[in-house]
Design an enzyme around this catalytic site. Structure first.
Site, PDB file in Angstrom:
ATOM      1  N   SER A 125     -11.973 -35.519   9.503  1.00  0.00           N
ATOM      2  CA  SER A 125     -11.590 -35.977   8.174  1.00  0.00           C
ATOM      3  C   SER A 125     -12.723 -35.859   7.174  1.00  0.00           C
ATOM      4  O   SER A 125     -13.884 -36.116   7.502  1.00  0.00           O
ATOM      5  CB  SER A 125     -11.175 -37.445   8.231  1.00  0.00           C
ATOM      6  OG  SER A 125      -9.838 -37.532   8.601  1.00  0.00           O
TER       7      SER A 125
ATOM      8  N   ASP B 247      -6.295 -37.870  -1.659  1.00  0.00           N
ATOM      9  CA  ASP B 247      -7.327 -38.296  -0.701  1.00  0.00           C
ATOM     10  C   ASP B 247      -8.657 -37.591  -1.014  1.00  0.00           C
ATOM     11  O   ASP B 247      -9.099 -36.712  -0.288  1.00  0.00           O
ATOM     12  CB  ASP B 247      -6.838 -37.974   0.717  1.00  0.00           C
ATOM     13  CG  ASP B 247      -7.639 -38.675   1.797  1.00  0.00           C
ATOM     14  OD1 ASP B 247      -8.552 -39.460   1.447  1.00  0.00           O
ATOM     15  OD2 ASP B 247      -7.361 -38.438   2.983  1.00  0.00           O
TER      16      ASP B 247
ATOM     17  N   HIS C  35     -10.161 -41.667   2.234  1.00  0.00           N
ATOM     18  CA  HIS C  35      -9.857 -42.570   3.355  1.00  0.00           C
ATOM     19  C   HIS C  35     -11.066 -42.780   4.256  1.00  0.00           C
ATOM     20  O   HIS C  35     -11.114 -43.760   4.995  1.00  0.00           O
ATOM     21  CB  HIS C  35      -8.603 -42.110   4.112  1.00  0.00           C
ATOM     22  CG  HIS C  35      -8.805 -41.078   5.157  1.00  0.00           C
ATOM     23  ND1 HIS C  35      -8.467 -39.760   4.996  1.00  0.00           N
ATOM     24  CD2 HIS C  35      -9.310 -41.181   6.411  1.00  0.00           C
ATOM     25  CE1 HIS C  35      -8.757 -39.096   6.106  1.00  0.00           C
ATOM     26  NE2 HIS C  35      -9.271 -39.927   6.966  1.00  0.00           N
TER      27      HIS C  35
HETATM   28  C1  4AZ Z   1      -7.745 -38.199  11.499  1.00  0.00           C
HETATM   29  O1  4AZ Z   1      -7.284 -39.181  12.077  1.00  0.00           O
HETATM   30  C2  4AZ Z   1      -6.999 -36.923  11.533  1.00  0.00           C
HETATM   31  N1  4AZ Z   1      -4.330 -32.898  12.800  1.00  0.00           N
HETATM   32  C3  4AZ Z   1      -7.459 -35.849  10.796  1.00  0.00           C
HETATM   33  C4  4AZ Z   1      -6.766 -34.665  10.827  1.00  0.00           C
HETATM   34  C5  4AZ Z   1      -5.615 -34.547  11.573  1.00  0.00           C
HETATM   35  C6  4AZ Z   1      -5.155 -35.621  12.318  1.00  0.00           C
HETATM   36  C7  4AZ Z   1      -5.858 -36.820  12.298  1.00  0.00           C
HETATM   37  C8  4AZ Z   1      -4.872 -33.254  11.548  1.00  0.00           C
HETATM   38  O2  4AZ Z   1      -8.828 -38.261  10.912  1.00  0.00           O
END
Ligand code: 4AZ
Length: 504
Positions: free
Chosen positions: A222, A130, A85
Site C-alpha cells: 500500500s 486514497d 490509508h
Molecule cells: C492492503 O491491505 C492491500 N491486492 C493492498 C493491495 C491489495 C490488497 C490489500 C491488492 O494493503
C-alpha cells in the site's frame, strides 16, 4: 436511528474503507530467495530509485531491520506521495521514510529522513481519494523523483510496473527484498465485482499474469507506486490502495487514479497543508456515575483544526472485552442517564483542517457507577460493576465493525460471499456466516436437521475483507447471517441475505 448515527459517524470519521493498519501487518521474515513478488513478481535486484519505504519512528529513529508497513514515491526531494490509508493513525513525529532501500535487513547506502508533515486528501475515505503526501523534515539526497502522470490521461490498456515489500501471497510471507512486477491498466469493468466500492473517477484497476500466476499488489505494498512504462521516464499514475485478497483474478488490485484532475492537482500542490496533530490523547473528564456530566477534553492540537466529538460506550464481559457497543451522541458533553449504568465510556475526537481529518480516541472511563438513590430517608447505593481490567488504561476499541456482503455468487451449487467490514476502531479480524435452509425441508421434527444452522468461518482476504465459501448445497433457498468481529471482540450487527442456490 443508532445505525444512522453510526453510519454518519463512519462517514464523518473518515473511516478507512479497507484501511490497512500498520500494526496489523504480520512480520514474517524469510531468508529464502524469492520467486514471488508483491504476488508473482520478481526480486527487483536492488533499490528502485523513486520508491521509499514508510516506517514508524518512535523518537525519530526507526527500528532495524526496517519494518516496512507501507511505501511511497518520491515526488521531489522533500515530498513523498503515498496512500491516505497508510497515515490514518500516524502523525509526522511517528514517521520516517527510507530511500535507496533494497533489503529490509540491510541499511548500507539507505537514507532515513523523518517526516515534518502529513497531508491526506480532505475527502478521504469518501469517494476513494486514497492520496497522502508526506513533507519531509530534510531533503533526500538518495533516490530520484518520478514525474506525475498528466491530468486526464487515458489509462486503460497501458503497461505499468508495481513494486513493494508487501506480502508474497495472500496471508503469505513478507519478503526482505524489494519485489516488482509488470501490470496493465485494466478497463474499469475488470473491477466491477467490487460494486460501489470501486469508484472509477478516483480509482483504477490493474493487474497481470506471469508464468507464476496472477500478478498483484498485496498487504504492505500500500502507498507504493504504479508507474507507467510506456513513457520516456516512468511516470507515477497509481498508488497501491486496496483489493479483495491478493492475486484473485476476479478482484484485481485497486489503485488511486492520479490522472484524476483533482487528485493530480493535490498530488502536485507546492506546499501541502499539514494535517492537525494531537499533542496527547484526549481525555474524558467528570465522574463516571449516573446523573453526572462527562466532558470530552480534546487536549491541545497543532494545526488549528475544527473539532467534533462522538461518544461511545460498551458493556464489558468477564474476559474484559467490550460488547453491546453504542454511539451515544456528538455533543462535547454527555450526561449519564441510568441507561449508562455499568457501561464504559470513551469519546472520539475528530479534527479537520485543510490537511485532512485526524481521528483519535480518548482513554476509556468507567464503568459508570449508579448514583445513590434516596429511599425513605436512607441512602442506598447499588454497587457498581467490578472495574474491568480493560478500563483506565490504554484506549479501548469500542467501535464495532459494520459488515456488508458486497458480492455473492454460486456455481456448481457452492456459493461464495464476500464480506466487507468497515471499522473505525481496530480493523475486523474475523468474520463468519451462519446459514440455514429455508425451502424444501420436510415440515415438523423430521425436517429439523435440514433446517439447522450451519456456521462457516470466513477466510481473511485483506484488511476488512473476508470470503466465505459454502460446501455443496441443495438446490433451495437459504438465509445467510453474516457478522464480523475485531481484535477487541466488538461484533458487528448481523447482515442477512437470502440466496437461491441455482441448479448449475
Ligand atoms: C492492503 O491491505 C492491500 N491486492 C493492498 C493491495 C491489495 C490488497 C490489500 C491488492 O494493503
Amino acid at each position: 436511528m443508532l445505525e444512522i448515527v453510526i453510519r454518519a459517524l463512519l462517514l464523518t470519521l473518515g473511516v478507512a474503507l479497507l484501511a490497512a493498519a500498520p500494526a496489523d501487518a504480520q512480520r514474517i521474515r524469510t531468508g529464502d530467495p524469492v520467486r514471488g513478488s508483491i504476488v508473482n513478481g520478481t526480486d527487483a535486484g536492488g533499490p528502485i530509485a523513486y520508491q521509499v519505504a514508510l516506517v514508524e519512528a518512535e523518537g525519530g529513529s526507526p527500528k532495524f531491520p526496517f519494518e516496512v508497513f507501507c511505501a511511497g514515491t518520491i515526488r521531489d526531494p522533500t515530498h513523498v506521495i503515498t496512500a491516505a490509508h497508510c497515515l490514518a493513525d500516524l502523525d509526522a513525529p511517528d514517521l520516517a521514510v527510507v530511500a535507496n532501500l533494497y533489503r529490509t535487513g540491510v541499511r548500507t547506502n539507505t537514507e532515513v529522513v523523518p517526516v515534518a508533515a502529513v497531508t491526506t486528501h480532505p475527502s478521504w475515505p469518501a469517494g476513494g481519494n486514497d492520496l497522502g503526501i508526506l513533507t519531509l523534515a530534510g531533503a533526500l539526497t538518495k533516490g530520484t523523483a518520478a514525474p506525475l502522470v498528466s491530468a486526464n490521461e487515458t489509462m486503460t490498456g497501458r503497461p505499468g510496473l508495481i513494486s513493494g515489500w508487501g506480502l508474497l501471497s495472500d496471508e503469505g510471507a513478507i519478503p526482505d527484498a524489494l519485489q516488482q512486477a509488470p501490470v496493465s491498466v485494466y478497463a474499469d469493468s475488470a473491477c466491477r465485482r467490487y460494486g460501489s466500492d470501486y469508484v472509477a473517477a478516483t480509482m483504477l484497476c490493474a493487474g497481470g499474469t506471469s508464468p507464476g500466476g496472477t500478478v498483484d499488489a498485496c498487504q504492505g505494498d500500500s502507498g507504493g507506486p504504479l508507474v507507467l512504462t510506456d513513457t520516456l521516464s516512468k511516470t507515477l499514475a497509481g498508488i497501491v490502495s486496496f483489493g479483495v485478497g491478493c492475486a484473485d483474478p476476479d478482484f484485481p488490485g485497486v489503485y488511486t487514479r492520479l490522472a484524476n484532475p483533482d487528485l493530480n492537482a493535490r498530488a502536485l500542490a507546492a506546499d501541502p497543508p499539514a494535517r492537525a496533530i494531537p499533542n496527547g490523547l484526549p481525555t474524558v473528564t467528570g465522574t463516571p456515575a449516573t446523573g453526572q456530566t462527562l466532558t470530552c477534553d480534546p487536549g491541545t492540537w497543532t494545526g488549528s483544526p475544527a473539532l467534533s466529538f462522538v461518544w461511545l460506550s460498551a458493556l464489558i464481559n468477564a474476559a474484559g472485552e467490550p460488547y453491546d457497543v453504542r454511539a451515544d451522541g456528538t455533543a462535547q458533553q454527555l450526561t449519564l442517564s441510568s441507561a449508562m449504568a455499568r457501561r464504559v465510556v470513551t469519546c472520539d475526537v475528530i479534527a479537520v483542517n485543510a490537511g485532512g481529518t485526524r481521528t483519535i480516541q480518548a482513554r476509556v472511563v468507567g464503568p459508570v457507577a449508579t448514583a445513590p438513590t434516596v429511599v425513605q430517608g436512607t441512602a442506598q447505593s447499588t454497587p457498581a460493576a467490578a472495574t474491568p481490567a480493560a478500563s483506565g488504561g490504554t484506549p479501548l476499541d469500542l467501535t464495532a465493525p459494520v459488515a456488508r456482503v458486497t458480492r455473492r455468487s454460486c456455481a456448481k451449487r457452492r456459493c461464495t460471499l464476500t464480506i466487507t467490514a468497515r471499522d473505525s476502531g481496530g480493523p475486523a479480524t474475523s468474520a463468519r456466516a451462519v446459514y440455514r435452509r429455508l425451502t424444501g425441508c420436510a415440515k415438523g421434527r423430521r425436517g429439523k436437521r435440514c433446517r439447522a444452522d450451519h456456521t462457516i468461518a470466513a477466510k481473511r482476504a485483506g484488511t476488512g475483507l473476508f470470503v466465505v465459501r459454502t460446501p455443496r448445497l441443495a438446490i433451495a433457498r437459504y438465509r445467510f447471517t453474516v457478522t464480523a468481529k475485531d481484535a477487541s471482540g466488538n461484533v458487528s450487527r448481523p447482515a442477512t441475505l437470502s440466496l437461491s442456490v441455482p441448479r448449475r
